[in-house]
Design a protein around this motif. Structure first.
Motif: not given
Length: 528
Positions: A523-528
């Motif tokens: 998973w990852w952040f949409a806006d890191a």
């Protein structure tokens, strides 16, 4: 017979067997409130950055980073995050190589040769070689081992190196499902020195351990030399042990964490209404259990066990406890998506009269028993026990619900108290599930159940390469579990979690909870 990381079709029976297993393991359902994978969560381009925090409904002060000791989702998540494994199951339920780049087997499925991936580095700087694999697997073997994976590797007779990057494994009997076993969360590959595995948490996974406070929290940072270029997007992550489901839910809704596992289905509708959150529901292999210790009175009597099984209203549990987020269970651990599922086995239904009949056959007119439960067993465990109590009373079975402490549940209740609630994550193959949880001498035989015919069939089915014959054997084994076994399996439950819409993901894997316990690297952040 050769397997590479992306196997191609073949007419070979044994290989076809494995491919069918992969397809069966991949039954998947992902929903938001409307049952459709949200547009913001699919086909997005991952970006790196950010500190990811997740609330886990498990964890104890007695936990350890030694893979041999993993018993709950807190340590299992760390296992799949810190370590690499020889094989992995992807989001489509297909078996692929991870640290093993390819493999092949002999026609009798007794000798397996694995080619290791080159250039893989451990967190301590050591380069992966064959001795690391041999030492890591041997960590779970031997007469002194107390590892829950000891039974998984019981058929492994010998291992030998063929150069620095090839390992040959010889089995006692053929097992066409063997590569699946190497994906088990206990079998992370550790750096080995002088034949001894480093069990401190050093691995070849996407994140290197930063801190750990057992029963409270733990964290890790992205490993700069991770060999995968399409994974491990977060800069760091933190897992918090929040066993109270209300506290876990509040932490998510107030932004203290980005994701949580094991939602409270009584309040799931409130999360579905929250525009900042996504609810995910995965139809995998997880099921709830109520274990009756077969070596303790009164559960050493098969008729008494049947009486208790007939006194459980499964449909009521599915409707009121799971809110439809699951399927009916039939007192055996094989789910309907498994290719060896006994689809013609009659579904056991709530029947107080039959319960009384078997109670009388056991020499009793009434029964009074204590049932141990806690949210550590599963969210809603105490509520489920209360439903049991109400329904069983109609059959002359009086249940005293004993609410146990969450923190010590898996140490003081599991496989110790005579009658208790629990859950299984399930396994991708029937042989694997039966071998680790139902075989007579399995370390995780949570009901201490032994049946000679069942154990005979277990060995025979494992080495049988004819699918039709295997189906006959597994069907009989499911019937034996249903009618003689020590575990009530009332429902199979979807893996239901929730996360902030700030978190992005692609298709979520069904083989374990939390995206195959690989959410941190996937998973990852949409806006890191």
């Amino acid at each position: 017979m050769n397997w590479d990381q992306n196997p191609k079709p073949s007419t070979n029976v044994s290989r076809r067997t494995l491919l069918k297993s992969a397809a069966a393991a991949g039954a998947l359902a992902l929903t938001s409130s409307n049952g459709i994978l949200p547009a913001y969560a699919q086909d997005a381009k991952p970006i790196k950055g950010g500190h990811f925090k997740i609330g886990i409904g498990a964890g104890a002060t007695s936990d350890s980073l030694d893979p041999a000791t993993y018993t709950n989702s807190f340590t299992q998540l760390f296992g799949k995050t810190l370590h690499g494994y020889l094989t992995q199951i992807d989001a489509d339920g297909k078996l692929n190589g991870e640290l093993a780049e390819s493999w092949e087997m002999t026609k009798d499925a007794k000798i397996w040769t694995f080619k290791l991936r080159k250039g893989v580095e451990f967190h301590n700087g050591k380069t992966l070689d064959v001795q690391d694999v041999i030492g890591s697997l041997n960590h779970h073997r031997g007469p002194q081992s107390k590892s829950a994976a000891k039974d998984i590797l019981a058929s492994l007779e010998d291992m030998r190196a063929d150069g620095n990057d090839t390992i040959v494994m010889v089995l006692k009997e053929g097992n066409a499902d063997f590569p699946y076993l190497l994906e088990d969360f206990h079998l992370g590959i550790m750096p080995v020195k002088d034949g001894k595995a480093d069990v401190s948490g050093v691995g070849a996974g996407g994140y290197a351990l930063d801190n750990i406070d057992y029963g409270v929290k733990g964290g890790a940072k992205r490993f700069a030399h991770y060999w995968k270029t399409d994974a491990a997007w977060f800069d760091s992550f933190e897992a918090l042990s929040i066993q109270d489901v209300t506290a876990r839910t509040n932490a998510l809704t107030t932004g203290q964490i980005h994701a949580m596992e094991r939602c409270d289905l009584k309040t799931i509708h409130l999360l579905e209404r929250n525009r900042d959150l996504e609810v995910i529901s995965i139809a995998g292999t997880q099921f709830y259990t109520t274990s009756m210790m077969c070596d303790m009175a009164p559960f050493d009597n098969a008729d008494l066990r049947l009486a208790v099984k007939y006194a459980i209203n499964r449909q009521q549990l599915l409707d009121t406890l799971l809110r439809g987020y699951g399927r009916l269970g039939n007192d055996h651990p094989i789910g309907s998506s498994d290719r060896f599922f006994a689809k013609d086995l009659p579904q056991r239904e709530y029947d107080p009269d039959k319960a009384r009949f078997h109670l009388k056959k056991a020499g009793l007119n009434q029964l009074k028993i204590g049932l141990s439960a806690a949210d550590a067993a599963f969210a809603g465990s105490v509520d489920a026990a209360t439903i049991y109590q109400q329904d069983a009373a109609k059959a002359g079975i009086n249940i005293d619900v004993v609410r146990e402490p969450n923190d010590s549940y898996w140490d003081s209740v599991w496989m110790k108290k005579p009658f208790y609630m629990g859950y299984w994550l399930g396994r991708p193959t029937a042989d694997w599930m039966f071998s680790i949880g139902y075989a007579a001498n399995a370390a995780w035989n949570s009901a201490h159940w032994k049946n000679a015919r069942f154990n005979e069939l277990l060995v025979s089915a494992r080495s049988e390469l004819n699918d039709a014959k295997r189906l006959e054997m597994y069907t009989e084994m499911q019937s034996i579990c249903r009618d003689d076994g020590g575990e009530i399996v009332p429902v199979f439950v979807n893996n239901v979690g929730a996360l902030s819409k700030k978190v992005r993901h692609n298709k979520i894997g069904p083989n374990w909870d939390l995206d195959g316990f690989r959410c941190v690297e996937r998973w990852w952040f949409a806006d890191a």
